[in-house]
Scaffold this active site. Structure first.
Site, PDB file in Angstrom:
ATOM      1  N   ASP A  40      31.992  13.379 -11.480  1.00 15.59           N
ATOM      2  CA  ASP A  40      32.464  14.265 -10.288  1.00 15.59           C
ATOM      3  C   ASP A  40      31.368  15.022  -9.396  1.00 15.59           C
ATOM      4  O   ASP A  40      30.685  15.589  -9.306  1.00 15.59           O
ATOM      5  CB  ASP A  40      32.920  15.663 -10.966  1.00 15.59           C
ATOM      6  CG  ASP A  40      33.689  16.451 -10.107  1.00 15.59           C
ATOM      7  OD1 ASP A  40      34.292  16.066  -8.829  1.00 15.59           O
ATOM      8  OD2 ASP A  40      33.949  17.767 -10.106  1.00 15.59           O
ATOM      9  N   HIS A  78       0.928  -1.135   0.085  1.00 15.86           N
ATOM     10  CA  HIS A  78       0.042  -0.117  -0.040  1.00 15.86           C
ATOM     11  C   HIS A  78       0.865   1.293   0.181  1.00 15.86           C
ATOM     12  O   HIS A  78       1.483   1.544   1.285  1.00 15.86           O
ATOM     13  CB  HIS A  78      -1.186  -0.092   1.140  1.00 15.86           C
ATOM     14  CG  HIS A  78      -2.003   1.016   1.296  1.00 15.86           C
ATOM     15  ND1 HIS A  78      -2.980   1.009   2.327  1.00 15.86           N
ATOM     16  CD2 HIS A  78      -2.409   1.962   0.259  1.00 15.86           C
ATOM     17  CE1 HIS A  78      -3.660   2.131   1.725  1.00 15.86           C
ATOM     18  NE2 HIS A  78      -3.406   2.690   0.863  1.00 15.86           N
ATOM     19  N   ASP A 117      -0.107  -4.230   4.119  1.00 10.63           N
ATOM     20  CA  ASP A 117      -1.273  -4.731   4.921  1.00 10.63           C
ATOM     21  C   ASP A 117      -1.260  -6.308   4.767  1.00 10.63           C
ATOM     22  O   ASP A 117      -1.649  -6.836   3.896  1.00 10.63           O
ATOM     23  CB  ASP A 117      -2.375  -4.103   4.499  1.00 10.63           C
ATOM     24  CG  ASP A 117      -2.572  -2.737   4.764  1.00 10.63           C
ATOM     25  OD1 ASP A 117      -2.438  -2.330   5.923  1.00 10.63           O
ATOM     26  OD2 ASP A 117      -2.741  -2.001   3.575  1.00 10.63           O
ATOM     27  N   LYS A 124      33.648   8.490 -15.391  1.00 10.31           N
ATOM     28  CA  LYS A 124      33.939   9.048 -14.149  1.00 10.31           C
ATOM     29  C   LYS A 124      33.099  10.186 -13.657  1.00 10.31           C
ATOM     30  O   LYS A 124      33.221  11.304 -14.351  1.00 10.31           O
ATOM     31  CB  LYS A 124      35.361   9.365 -13.726  1.00 10.31           C
ATOM     32  CG  LYS A 124      35.930   9.838 -12.698  1.00 10.31           C
ATOM     33  CD  LYS A 124      37.422  10.025 -12.614  1.00 10.31           C
ATOM     34  CE  LYS A 124      38.015  10.573 -11.114  1.00 10.31           C
ATOM     35  NZ  LYS A 124      37.149  11.565 -10.626  1.00 10.31           N
ATOM     36  N   HIS A 159       3.589   0.690   3.458  1.00 12.72           N
ATOM     37  CA  HIS A 159       3.388  -0.215   4.260  1.00 12.72           C
ATOM     38  C   HIS A 159       2.803  -1.356   3.668  1.00 12.72           C
ATOM     39  O   HIS A 159       2.469  -1.518   2.484  1.00 12.72           O
ATOM     40  CB  HIS A 159       2.423   0.084   5.356  1.00 12.72           C
ATOM     41  CG  HIS A 159       1.124   0.583   5.121  1.00 12.72           C
ATOM     42  ND1 HIS A 159       0.687   1.654   4.893  1.00 12.72           N
ATOM     43  CD2 HIS A 159      -0.089  -0.070   4.836  1.00 12.72           C
ATOM     44  CE1 HIS A 159      -0.516   1.849   4.682  1.00 12.72           C
ATOM     45  NE2 HIS A 159      -1.059   0.656   4.714  1.00 12.72           N
TER      46      HIS A 159
HETATM   47 MN    MN Z   1      -3.096   0.259   4.219  1.00 10.54          MN
END
Ligand code: MN
Length: 475
Positions: A187, A40, A48, A185, A46
């Protein structure tokens, strides 16, 4: 925890969210043995975890996702029961609504209940991505979740807390070019990035955490989702399409997140990712560079402020030529069969095509033609005794804005006499305006001439972080 959807309904407006809204009435019953985990992307990413129980989905929001190995305890938040129909929901909850953001199914499967109490839920999950025994328990700090027993994968290696970077050795283009991959390379500043549970931490070359300094890179963690990883790269600020260390310095050393966010809006940076050191429970340090690189490219990391920096196996001459044409610093050659060895290594060769040099401004010559009214060239020196030793003049590499602001900065520093030791060549001194030697700048150039001048220096910018006393001759 009796099944109850009143909280679920109260938090949502059926007219505004695409989430399922079952009719009131008798709750449907399953066998209390299925689960779903949804990723979610709400304000805080997070996962669930929802367990079917008593006709509803009993739900926990786990900010970093279920722990991949035993004994690791992670925070879980017990959220409102969800309807069984939610188990198949994927979609975007509109802005302004409860839980706004994208929701996708991360895994689903069946589970077995070992214990179910108000303060402890002990289950064995059998999904496609997650298998194993997990205990949700309520402690003084709220709900937590821990994996019990064996890790899902017996060869699982923990994500290290810190890693030390591998460093290149200065050298020439290799004599066996086909054994190397070549990169530009950049910088900037080295950055090692640790990602876990959608959160990233950024570490400097010396191992100091600088996460708060670069809030514009945080989204990279979310792009990696639940994957654990260590990435290696360089943070670069681009100005006019070229890396500018002077610009980057406006971002460095800001530890205060509010201030860092403000400056990030003015001076954006990019993380150029060039190596993958650990991924999903596997250390990649012992793999050859070519294999690490292939794994990195498969991740297709790309976002507004980060991307995978290109690498060209066997193509050293072409990369060097392109580096010259674009005014870059040179090339890094990395042996295709080399392991990642923290510290200085000869398996990575830094072929510096131009060298940076800090200089003190001792004077300037007014411009002509298109540069009428602003400076034409800066006269540069290195501190020596009480004065400056002349090392050359620079007339290229300035933007129009640089020319204006440098001219403005130099005017009040005017003085009558030359701050340089000895006489300058007449063609350099003609029309020269001398200044107090207080400003430090940076140029790049290819080689020293036999009379100790820089050949074809190019202006890189003021180094307001340096004082003249700190300027040294680079070898
Ligand atoms: Mn949720």
């Amino acid at each position: 925890m009796p099944g109850d959807l009143s909280d679920y309904r109260r938090k949502r407006d059926a007219k505004r969210t695409p989430e399922p809204m079952p009719q009131d009435g008798v709750l449907p019953h399953g066998n209390d043995d299925t689960f779903v985990i949804q990723e979610h992307h709400a304000r805080q990413l997070h996962w669930d975890v929802r367990l079917e129980r008593g006709g509803v989905l009993v739900s926990f929001a786990v900010p970093k996702g279920l722990p991949p190995e035993p004994k690791v305890v992670r925070m879980a938040v017990h959220t409102e029961d969800h309807p069984l129909e939610y188990a198949t929901f994927e979609g975007v909850i509109p802005k302004g609504e409860y839980g706004a953001g994208k929701m996708t199914i991360w895994d689903r499967g069946t589970y077995e209940t070992l214990k179910w109490k108000d303060t402890e839920v002990d289950v064995v999950l059998r999904g496609e991505r997650v298998r194993g025994r997990f205990t949700f328990f309520k402690g003084g700090e709220g709900w937590m979740v821990v994996r019990r027993g064996a890790p899902q994968d017996p060869g699982w290696e923990s994500l290290p807390e810190q890693l030390e970077p591998m460093l290149a050795t200065v050298g020439e283009m290799p004599g066996d070019p086909e054994k190397y991959a070549y990169e530009f390379k950049w910088d900037g500043v080295r950055a090692l990035v640790r990602v876990e549970g959608g959160r990233l931490q950024i570490f400097s070359r010396a191992g100091n955490e600088v996460t708060a300094t670069y809030p514009d890179l945080a989204e990279l963690g979310k792009q990696l989702g639940s994957a654990q990883a260590w990435l290696d790269g360089e943070i670069v600020a681009f100005a006019g399409g070229k890396p500018s260390f002077a610009e980057l310095q406006k971002r460095m050393h800001i530890g205060n997140s509010a201030q860092a966010r403000k400056v990030a809006g003015q001076v954006p940076v990019s993380l150029l990712i060039f190596d993958l050191l650990h991924f999903e429970g596997r250390s990649l340090l012992r793999l050859p560079f070519a294999d690490r690189r292939a794994l990195l490219e498969k991740l297709e990391l790309r976002g507004p402020n980060w991307y995978t920096s290109p690498s060209y196996p066997g193509a050293g001459d072409a990369v060097l030529k392109a580096s010259r044409e674009q005014g870059l610093e040179g090339v890094i050659a990395k042996r295709l069969d080399s392991r990642y060895v923290p510290g200085r290594s000869t398996a990575w060769i830094k072929v510096a095509d131009v060298r940076p040099q800090e200089v003190v401004i001792g004077g300037w010559r007014p411009g002509e033609g298109r540069r009428e009214g602003v400076l034409g060239a800066l006269l540069l020196g290195i501190p020596e005794g009480d004065g400056l030793r002349f090392v050359g003049s620079v007339g290229t590499g300035f933007s129009d804005a640089d020319l204006e602001s440098l001219t403005e900065t130099l005017r009040p520093l005017a003085r009558k006499t030359s701050p340089f030791n000895g006489k300058l060549p007449p063609e350099r001194a003609r029309g020269a305006k001398w200044v107090e030697p207080t400003l430090v700048g940076e140029v790049v150039f290819r080689i020293w001439t036999p009379d100790n001048r820089m050949r074809a220096p190019v202006w890189r910018g003021l180094r307001s972080d340096k004082s003249p006393g700190e300027v040294r001759l680079n070898g």
